[in-house]
Design an enzyme around this catalytic site. Structure first.
Site, PDB file in Angstrom:
ATOM      1  N   ASP A 273       0.821  -1.212   0.000  1.00 39.22           N
ATOM      2  CA  ASP A 273       0.000   0.000   0.000  1.00 39.22           C
ATOM      3  C   ASP A 273       0.852   1.258   0.000  1.00 39.22           C
ATOM      4  OD1 ASP A 273      -1.918  -1.899   0.395  1.00 39.22           O
ATOM      5  OD2 ASP A 273      -2.829  -0.945   2.155  1.00 39.22           O
ATOM      6  N   HIS A 430       3.605  -2.253   3.176  1.00 42.93           N
ATOM      7  CA  HIS A 430       3.669  -0.918   2.572  1.00 42.93           C
ATOM      8  C   HIS A 430       4.970  -0.787   1.808  1.00 42.93           C
ATOM      9  CE1 HIS A 430       0.616  -0.558   5.716  1.00 42.93           C
ATOM     10  NE2 HIS A 430       0.110   0.434   4.998  1.00 42.93           N
TER      11      HIS A 430
HETATM   12 ZN    ZN Z   1      -2.690   3.012   3.399  1.00 42.28          ZN
END
Ligand code: ZN
Length: 470
Positions: A273, A430
């Protein structure tokens, strides 16, 4: 003899005079025009109404001369009072006239209008309660407060007098019969999708009726057509008839689909992400390429276009996170969310040519942060995105790289401890975190050594969803 002769003479003379008189009268009479009124001699006109002239019929020597009739006098229908019109016909030396009397006054009845109509259906054992009415008079205006209401068995009689004494009346008929259908609504969605060979559990319904208090026990649910053994589209019908025989029925569509087959040993969906970001995403792409692993990137409006292009070109799934990732902005309203989503969707389309349909809500669908900006918005959005053709994915394995896992060894541990062999694993990471970049190689190594399969998310991947908390 002489006397008798004289008498005879007088008689003859008298007759002659009489004849002359009669003759003169007759001649005079034919020279006088004749006139008579058309319509009534006494006419009532409503105040502010219209006086319609009926005219007069005039003849002269047997000829119709009505068009020569002159009417004298004026009527003001805006003022109550008595008026007189004079109709005059003049022909030759003579004229004739007639008169008409016109009275202007309030002769119009007040009008009573019934709320709910002139026929009202009531439940069989109901007691009538006044629904309401309005009485308007042409002169007095609203005189609803003067209405007299009288209930007589199956009728309600309403009457009202205006100031001039005109009476307006209306009757409402009460019909003690239930003609209203019960209200039947589906709980859950109209289209229900289940896997082949699973059990169909009906999500239920809600029902109510205006009169029938035991309506709930009368609903018939027919699920007999649903064959979960066979792939197909089926109908579940719900039918209810109230005690007065009013029937309502609704349907639910049940789709039986094939359960997706997952490779043995579990599948790992690596998801990244918040990127892309130069310095991390490019290295992650290098590792994935070397390891021959496909992943999913939930991108934002950050980073260079070239990294998003690389993600797509190298066979990964480019999915949507949001453009701004700004909670206050995106969770302010449904419109705000979709406006933001459109920006990142259009960016991805511009770079890759793809119509990206896979999304992840910032904070996940279970986030509580959105409560501060709009109550219940996640409940709305999780439904609405699906309605608009998106599939959203949360996760069931958390690397916690955005939380407390600051080192690559912590990220590695969190991921491998969360993996399950018996299911598929959606791993939250992430690609803007260096510790994730640095842990990735070992995570892939662990997965391969333990017989996991790596895959990227696509539209047939079953949605991993959290419970919604707002
Ligand atoms: Zn996020």
């Amino acid at each position: 003899m002489k006397k008798a002769k004289l008498n005879k003479k007088i008689l003859i003379i008298s007759l002659c005079i009489l004849f002359l008189i009669i003759n003169t009268i007759f001649i005079l009479f034919t020279f006088v025009p004749k006139i008579e009124l058309k319509g009534e001699q006494l006419v009532y006109v409503n105040i502010n109404g219209e006086y319609k002239e009926s005219g007069a019929l005039a003849t002269y020597h047997g000829k119709d001369v009505s068009k020569d009739v002159k009417i004298n006098g004026k009527i003001d229908t805006s003022k109550e009072g008595s008026y007189e019109l004079e109709y005059v016909i003049k022909e030759g030396l003579f004229n004739s006239k007639v008169k008409r009397k016109i009275t202007v006054k309030d002769i119009e009845k007040p009008n009573i209008e019934l709320e709910g109509g002139n026929e009202v259906y009531l439940c069989k054992d109901a007691t009538y309660e006044e629904i309401g009415y309005k009485a308007i008079d042409n002169k007095d205006g609203d005189i609803s407060d003067k209405v007299k209401v009288d209930i007589d068995k199956d009728f309600v009689n309403y009457s009202v007098l205006d100031a001039a004494g005109n009476e307006g009346t209306v009757t409402r008929k009460l019909i003690y019969e239930d003609i209203e259908k019960p209200t039947l609504k589906l709980k859950g969605s109209e289209t229900y999708t289940i896997y082949q060979n699973s059990n169909y559990k009906d999500p239920g319904y809600s029902v109510s009726d205006n009169c029938d208090k035991n309506i709930n026990s009368k609903v018939k649910v027919d699920t007999s057509k649903v064959n979960t053994k066979k792939i197909g589209t089926y109908e579940v019908t719900y039918q209810v008839t109230d005690e007065s025989g009013n029937t309502e029925s609704i349907k639910r569509t049940v789709k039986v689909i094939q359960e997706p087959v997952y490779p043995r040993g579990g599948t790992i969906y690596l998801t990244f992400d918040d990127g892309p970001q130069q310095g991390t995403t490019n290295v992650i792409l290098d590792i994935l390429k070397e390891e021959g692993v496909k992943a999913t990137f939930f991108v934002t409006s950050s980073g260079p276009d070239s990294l998003i292009k690389r993600e797509a070109d190298e066979g990964h799934t480019v999915a949507l996170h949001t453009a701004t990732h700004n909670y206050a902005k995106i969770y302010k309203s449904t419109d705000a969310y979709f406006n933001d989503l459109k920006i990142i969707h259009d960016r991805v389309q511009r770079i890759t040519g793809q119509d990206a349909r896979i999304i992840r809500f910032p904070g996940g669908s279970s986030n509580t942060v959105s409560r501060s900006y709009s109550k219940g918005i996640m409940t709305t959005l999780t439904k609405e995105v699906v309605n608009r053709g998106y599939h959203y994915f949360d996760w069931n394995v958390d690397s916690n790289d955005a939380g407390g896992a600051n080192s690559s060894s912590q990220v590695y541990k969190n991921v491998i401890n969360g993996l399950s062999k018996s299911s598929y694993n959606v791993v939250l990471m992430h690609d803007i975190k260096p510790q994730t970049r640095d842990a990735l190689r070992d995570i892939i190594k662990f997965g391969k050594e333990h017989d996991f399969t790596f895959a990227s998310i696509n539209m047939s991947t079953p949605m991993i969803k959290h419970g919604v908390n707002n």
